[in-house]
Scaffold this motif. Structure first.
Motif, PDB file in Angstrom:
ATOM      1  N   MET A  88      55.916 -10.327 -40.835  1.00  0.00           N
ATOM      2  CA  MET A  88      55.048 -11.226 -41.038  1.00  0.00           C
ATOM      3  C   MET A  88      54.344  -9.766 -41.385  1.00  0.00           C
ATOM      4  O   MET A  88      54.354  -9.159 -42.163  1.00  0.00           O
ATOM      5  N   GLY A  89      53.135 -11.112 -42.542  1.00  0.00           N
ATOM      6  CA  GLY A  89      51.695 -10.283 -43.248  1.00  0.00           C
ATOM      7  C   GLY A  89      51.112  -9.735 -42.082  1.00  0.00           C
ATOM      8  O   GLY A  89      50.665  -9.945 -41.147  1.00  0.00           O
ATOM      9  N   ARG A  90      50.320  -8.419 -43.153  1.00  0.00           N
ATOM     10  CA  ARG A  90      49.137  -7.834 -42.496  1.00  0.00           C
ATOM     11  C   ARG A  90      47.713  -8.973 -41.474  1.00  0.00           C
ATOM     12  O   ARG A  90      47.297  -8.442 -40.859  1.00  0.00           O
ATOM     13  N   GLY A  91      47.962  -9.912 -42.077  1.00  0.00           N
ATOM     14  CA  GLY A  91      47.083 -11.112 -41.830  1.00  0.00           C
ATOM     15  C   GLY A  91      47.065 -11.336 -40.988  1.00  0.00           C
ATOM     16  O   GLY A  91      46.172 -12.348 -40.318  1.00  0.00           O
ATOM     17  N   MET A  92      48.330 -11.756 -40.446  1.00  0.00           N
ATOM     18  CA  MET A  92      48.710 -12.995 -39.603  1.00  0.00           C
ATOM     19  C   MET A  92      49.086 -11.227 -38.503  1.00  0.00           C
ATOM     20  O   MET A  92      49.326 -12.130 -37.194  1.00  0.00           O
ATOM     21  N   PHE A  93      49.895  -9.856 -38.718  1.00  0.00           N
ATOM     22  CA  PHE A  93      49.232  -9.043 -37.506  1.00  0.00           C
ATOM     23  C   PHE A  93      47.436  -8.642 -37.101  1.00  0.00           C
ATOM     24  O   PHE A  93      46.729  -8.998 -35.948  1.00  0.00           O
ATOM     25  N   GLY A  94      47.026  -8.453 -38.232  1.00  0.00           N
ATOM     26  CA  GLY A  94      45.414  -8.351 -37.999  1.00  0.00           C
ATOM     27  C   GLY A  94      45.212  -7.404 -38.573  1.00  0.00           C
ATOM     28  O   GLY A  94      45.876  -6.350 -37.875  1.00  0.00           O
ATOM     29  N   PRO A  95      43.886  -6.444 -37.285  1.00  0.00           N
ATOM     30  CA  PRO A  95      42.688  -7.522 -37.410  1.00  0.00           C
ATOM     31  C   PRO A  95      42.595  -7.872 -38.489  1.00  0.00           C
ATOM     32  O   PRO A  95      42.279  -8.051 -40.178  1.00  0.00           O
ATOM     33  N   ALA A  96      41.315  -9.579 -38.898  1.00  0.00           N
ATOM     34  CA  ALA A  96      41.296 -10.051 -39.940  1.00  0.00           C
ATOM     35  C   ALA A  96      40.279  -9.295 -41.036  1.00  0.00           C
ATOM     36  O   ALA A  96      40.417  -9.286 -41.998  1.00  0.00           O
ATOM     37  N   SER A  97      39.940  -8.086 -40.383  1.00  0.00           N
ATOM     38  CA  SER A  97      38.980  -7.273 -41.451  1.00  0.00           C
ATOM     39  C   SER A  97      39.687  -6.554 -42.314  1.00  0.00           C
ATOM     40  O   SER A  97      39.684  -5.738 -43.319  1.00  0.00           O
ATOM     41  N   ARG A  98      41.399  -6.442 -41.959  1.00  0.00           N
ATOM     42  CA  ARG A  98      42.163  -5.506 -42.421  1.00  0.00           C
ATOM     43  C   ARG A  98      41.989  -4.027 -42.776  1.00  0.00           C
ATOM     44  O   ARG A  98      41.566  -3.281 -42.007  1.00  0.00           O
ATOM     45  N   GLY A  99      42.252  -3.860 -43.960  1.00  0.00           N
ATOM     46  CA  GLY A  99      42.526  -2.407 -44.419  1.00  0.00           C
ATOM     47  C   GLY A  99      42.617  -1.413 -43.599  1.00  0.00           C
ATOM     48  O   GLY A  99      43.348  -1.568 -42.837  1.00  0.00           O
ATOM     49  N   PRO A 100      42.251   0.468 -43.324  1.00  0.00           N
ATOM     50  CA  PRO A 100      42.971   0.867 -42.537  1.00  0.00           C
ATOM     51  C   PRO A 100      43.194   1.175 -41.350  1.00  0.00           C
ATOM     52  O   PRO A 100      42.084   0.317 -41.014  1.00  0.00           O
ATOM     53  N   TRP A 101      44.088   1.741 -40.284  1.00  0.00           N
ATOM     54  CA  TRP A 101      43.553   0.956 -39.410  1.00  0.00           C
ATOM     55  C   TRP A 101      43.285   1.898 -38.424  1.00  0.00           C
ATOM     56  O   TRP A 101      42.681   1.854 -37.744  1.00  0.00           O
ATOM     57  N   GLY A 102      42.477   2.818 -39.062  1.00  0.00           N
ATOM     58  CA  GLY A 102      41.698   4.093 -37.432  1.00  0.00           C
ATOM     59  C   GLY A 102      42.039   5.017 -36.813  1.00  0.00           C
ATOM     60  O   GLY A 102      43.638   4.380 -36.940  1.00  0.00           O
ATOM     61  N   ASP A 103      41.343   4.875 -35.486  1.00  0.00           N
ATOM     62  CA  ASP A 103      41.658   6.017 -34.418  1.00  0.00           C
ATOM     63  C   ASP A 103      42.121   5.676 -33.224  1.00  0.00           C
ATOM     64  O   ASP A 103      42.999   5.637 -32.875  1.00  0.00           O
ATOM     65  N   ASP A 104      41.805   4.718 -32.915  1.00  0.00           N
ATOM     66  CA  ASP A 104      41.818   3.561 -32.064  1.00  0.00           C
ATOM     67  C   ASP A 104      41.950   1.847 -32.794  1.00  0.00           C
ATOM     68  O   ASP A 104      41.202   0.732 -32.869  1.00  0.00           O
ATOM     69  N   PRO A 105      43.409   2.154 -33.054  1.00  0.00           N
ATOM     70  CA  PRO A 105      44.099   0.914 -34.017  1.00  0.00           C
ATOM     71  C   PRO A 105      44.717  -0.355 -33.227  1.00  0.00           C
ATOM     72  O   PRO A 105      44.902  -0.648 -32.331  1.00  0.00           O
ATOM     73  N   TRP A 106      43.965  -1.392 -33.797  1.00  0.00           N
ATOM     74  CA  TRP A 106      44.127  -3.033 -33.327  1.00  0.00           C
ATOM     75  C   TRP A 106      45.974  -2.393 -32.431  1.00  0.00           C
ATOM     76  O   TRP A 106      46.724  -2.481 -33.668  1.00  0.00           O
ATOM     77  N   ASN A 107      46.257  -3.626 -31.593  1.00  0.00           N
ATOM     78  CA  ASN A 107      47.412  -4.339 -31.641  1.00  0.00           C
ATOM     79  C   ASN A 107      47.486  -5.311 -31.354  1.00  0.00           C
ATOM     80  O   ASN A 107      48.834  -5.775 -31.460  1.00  0.00           O
ATOM     81  N   GLY A 108      47.356  -5.998 -32.645  1.00  0.00           N
ATOM     82  CA  GLY A 108      47.693  -7.747 -32.450  1.00  0.00           C
ATOM     83  C   GLY A 108      46.884  -8.030 -31.779  1.00  0.00           C
ATOM     84  O   GLY A 108      46.499  -7.934 -30.876  1.00  0.00           O
ATOM     85  N   TRP A 109      47.828  -9.761 -32.004  1.00  0.00           N
ATOM     86  CA  TRP A 109      46.552 -10.938 -31.178  1.00  0.00           C
ATOM     87  C   TRP A 109      47.256 -11.257 -30.737  1.00  0.00           C
ATOM     88  O   TRP A 109      45.922 -11.990 -29.186  1.00  0.00           O
ATOM     89  N   TRP A 110      48.335 -10.353 -29.772  1.00  0.00           N
ATOM     90  CA  TRP A 110      48.698 -11.395 -28.275  1.00  0.00           C
ATOM     91  C   TRP A 110      49.228 -10.742 -27.472  1.00  0.00           C
ATOM     92  O   TRP A 110      49.953 -10.483 -26.382  1.00  0.00           O
ATOM     93  N   GLY A 111      47.735  -9.311 -27.134  1.00  0.00           N
ATOM     94  CA  GLY A 111      47.675  -8.609 -25.737  1.00  0.00           C
ATOM     95  C   GLY A 111      49.272  -7.740 -25.640  1.00  0.00           C
ATOM     96  O   GLY A 111      49.740  -7.513 -27.052  1.00  0.00           O
TER      97      GLY A 111
END
Lengths: 213, 213
Positions: free
Chosen positions: B74-97
Motif C-alpha cells: 500500500m501507499g503511504r497515503g493509504m497508511f496515513g496519516p493524511a499529513s504524511r512526512g516524517p514519522w516522529g517520536d509517537d508515530p501513527w499506526n494506521g487507520w485500523w486500530g
C-alpha cells in the motif's frame, strides 16, 4: 416528454478521442480503437452500407441505441472538419459522403451560421444560439421519440453539466489513450446517476445510467 | 510466479479519492461513496469485526479479491496519516486500530524510514527504496500466493506505468467526484489490457482486466 440520451465510447482512462486530433486522424492518436467493438458488428456495417460483420452481445446495444430516436444532436467537432472555424464558400459536408448514416434530422452545435444541409434522408441544421436551443429544436423534430446525443465530449459535457441529459450510455473498451478529449471535464458531483444496466460483450462493456433529477 | 493484483474503487469520472483529503476525511470530499458497495456486504463487515450485512453479486468479488493473497502493498497515503512526512517520536499506526483487517504482511511505500510494526497478525514493513523493492519483498513474503495492491492511486499508477501489474480490478459505482486523486495519471497507451470479466452488482460494476505483456 422525449428523453435526451447521451451515448459515447470512452477509453478506460476517460477519453473519447486521443491526443492530436487532425483532419486525417479525427479521433486523435489511438482513438479509432474506441470504436472497434462497433465496427465489427453486422448492425454497424449495414447502417454504413457494408456487408458482413458479426452478431454478439453488443448487437442488441447498438440496435437499442438507435431505436425510438427521432432526432440527433452533435458537436461541431464531430461534424468537422477538424480545423473548425467559419464554413467558407465551399463548405465541408461532414465525414459521411452523400448518404450519411443518420437518416433523421441532425442538429449541429456551432459558432458559425450556415444554411441547413440535406444529404439523402439526413438533414443537418446548424444551431448557433446554444445547447438549449438545439435541444428544443431537436425535441420538436423528434416528436414522441427521443433525442440522441452522440458526441463529442465537449457537447456531452455541456449537456451533462446543464442537467439536460436523461440517460447516459458509455461503451468502454479496454483501451488506454493517455490524453485527448476528456469525458466529464467540467462535470462534477452535482450529476447524480443511477446504474441501470451493465452488458459485457467481446472487447467492451456497456454501462447505462439514468440521471437522477 | 505469483501475480501482482491491483484492485481499487474508482468513480465514474476516474477518481479514487475526492478533492481536499484531510485527516478526518481521508478519502476527500464525497470519496466515501466509492466504498458504499463494499461496506454493505456481510464479507466486509465480518472482516472488520461487525455483524450483519448483505449478500449480493459483489460478495463473490470481495471474497475472490482476498483469496490466494499472501502479502499486500500500500501507499503511504493509504497508511496515513493524511499529513504524511516524517514519522516522529509517537508515530501513527494506521487507520485500523489494534487489529487491522489485513492479517498478512503489508509493505508500505514511504520516503521515511521506520522499524516494522506488528499489530495482531498484521505486520507493516516500511519500504523506502522504491516500488520494485517493495514488490520483491512482498513476493518473498507471499510465497506461492499473489500480492495485492489496494491503493492509493499514486501507488497503482506507478506500478501500472512500470509494467509490473498482472491483473487490474476496478469497482465503479455511479459516483461523480469532479476532482481528487486520478487513477491512470501518468499511465498511457503503453498499458495494454484485455477485458477478463464484468460483474454487475447493486450500485457498482466490477471490471477485471489482465495486463498483456
Amino acid at each position: 416528454m422525449s428523453k435526451l440520451r447521451a451515448d459515447i465510447s470512452v477509453s478506460l482512462d476517460g477519453y473519447v478521442a486521443g491526443p492530436d486530433q487532425m483532419q486525417d486522424e479525427p479521433l486523435g492518436v489511438g482513438g479509432e480503437a474506441l470504436h472497434d467493438w462497433a465496427i465489427e458488428l453486422r448492425a454497424w456495417r449495414e447502417s454504413h452500407g457494408r456487408e458482413g460483420g458479426e452478431e454478439n452481445a453488443s448487437s442488441m446495444i447498438m440496435e437499442e441505441a438507435h431505436a425510438g430516436v427521432g432526432a440527433q444532436i452533435m458537436g461541431r467537432g464531430m461534424f468537422g472538419p477538424a480545423s473548425r472555424g467559419p464554413w467558407g464558400d465551399d463548405p465541408w459536408n461532414g465525414w459521411w459522403g452523400d448518404d450519411p448514416p443518420f437518416h433523421k434530422p441532425v442538429f449541429v452545435l456551432t459558432h458559425h451560421e450556415r444554411e441547413p444541409l440535406a444529404l439523402s434522408d439526413t438533414t443537418f441544421t446548424f444551431v448557433t444560439d446554444g445547447i438549449e436551443s438545439a435541444l428544443e429544436q431537436a425535441r420538436a423534430a423528434a416528436g414522441d421519440q427521443d433525442v440522441f446525443l452522440g458526441g463529442g465530449a465537449d457537447s456531452i459535457n455541456q449537456y451533462l453539466a446543464a442537467g439536460l441529459v436523461d440517460e447516459l450510455e458509455l461503451h468502454v473498451p479496454p483501451v488506454m489513450l493517455g490524453g485527448g478529449e476528456r469525458l466529464f471535464a467540467g462535470v462534477g458531483p452535482d450529476l447524480k446517476l443511477e446504474q441501470l444496466r451493465v452488458v459485457e460483450a467481446p472487447g467492451v462493456v456497456h454501462l447505462k445510467y439514468r440521471v437522477v433529477n
